[in-house]
Design an enzyme around this catalytic site. Structure first.
Site, PDB file in Angstrom:
ATOM      1  N   SER A  67       0.824  -1.205   0.000  1.00 43.65           N
ATOM      2  CA  SER A  67       0.000   0.000   0.000  1.00 43.65           C
ATOM      3  C   SER A  67       0.861   1.260   0.000  1.00 43.65           C
ATOM      4  CB  SER A  67      -0.957  -0.010   1.200  1.00 43.65           C
ATOM      5  OG  SER A  67      -0.244  -0.121   2.404  1.00 43.65           O
ATOM      6  N   HIS A  68       0.309   2.293  -0.622  1.00 44.84           N
ATOM      7  CA  HIS A  68       1.000   3.574  -0.747  1.00 44.84           C
ATOM      8  C   HIS A  68      -0.014   4.609  -1.232  1.00 44.84           C
ATOM      9  CE1 HIS A  68       1.234   1.420  -4.575  1.00 44.84           C
ATOM     10  NE2 HIS A  68       0.989   2.592  -5.111  1.00 44.84           N
ATOM     11  N   ALA A  69       0.401   5.850  -1.200  1.00 44.21           N
ATOM     12  CA  ALA A  69      -0.425   6.945  -1.709  1.00 44.21           C
ATOM     13  C   ALA A  69       0.511   8.087  -2.084  1.00 44.21           C
ATOM     14  CB  ALA A  69      -1.445   7.402  -0.664  1.00 44.21           C
TER      15      ALA A  69
END
Length: 147
Positions: A67-69
């Site tokens: 996960s990342h943003a």
């Protein structure tokens, strides 16, 4: 650029975490980034929105989510956390569900993001490394498997 091993500390690894769904799993990984001073709670919510808007593309290998943003002034430094779930959860990925390992990357810039992503791809391409992550007895053993 720091290596994955350097980006994660034993305090940013939690093993056998209970999560009712993928959002809870991502919040657990995000909370480790927050407690390490890497990011704010708003970054965790951005990671969740990213999946809601773009689908479960972050489930990059069988049983593993990365996960990342985008940094929206809510990342203080580049860092990585890992959560190994007590029971796997579904993200809605056609072939890589259910997920038991959730990594959360917060990167200060795109070059740090790209380097970490390349390193993660190399790590996940190694079946022995994947198994070492899944079976690590302690956060220190887990971290050692990242080398």
């Amino acid at each position: 650029m720091a290596t994955l091993h350097e980006l994660v500390t034993p305090d940013s690894i939690r093993l056998d975490v209970s999560a009712g769904d993928w959002r809870e799993a991502m919040r657990a990984a995000g909370a480790l980034l927050v407690s390490a001073g890497v990011s704010d709670d708003s970054y965790t919510e951005s990671m969740i929105r990213n999946v809601e808007e773009n689908g479960p593309y972050i489930v990059v290998a069988p049983g593993i989510a990365f996960s990342h943003a985008r940094d929206e002034d809510n990342v203080h430094r580049t860092g990585l956390s890992w959560v190994r779930l007590q029971e796997p959860v579904n993200f809605g990925h056609e072939s890589n569900d259910p997920v038991v390992l959730v990594a959360a990357l917060a990167a200060r810039n795109s070059s740090a993001h790209i380097m970490a992503t390349k390193q993660m791809a190399a790590l996940l391409d190694d079946p022995e490394k994947r198994e070492a992550l899944r079976s690590a007895a302690t956060p220190e053993d887990f971290r050692a498997a990242l080398q």
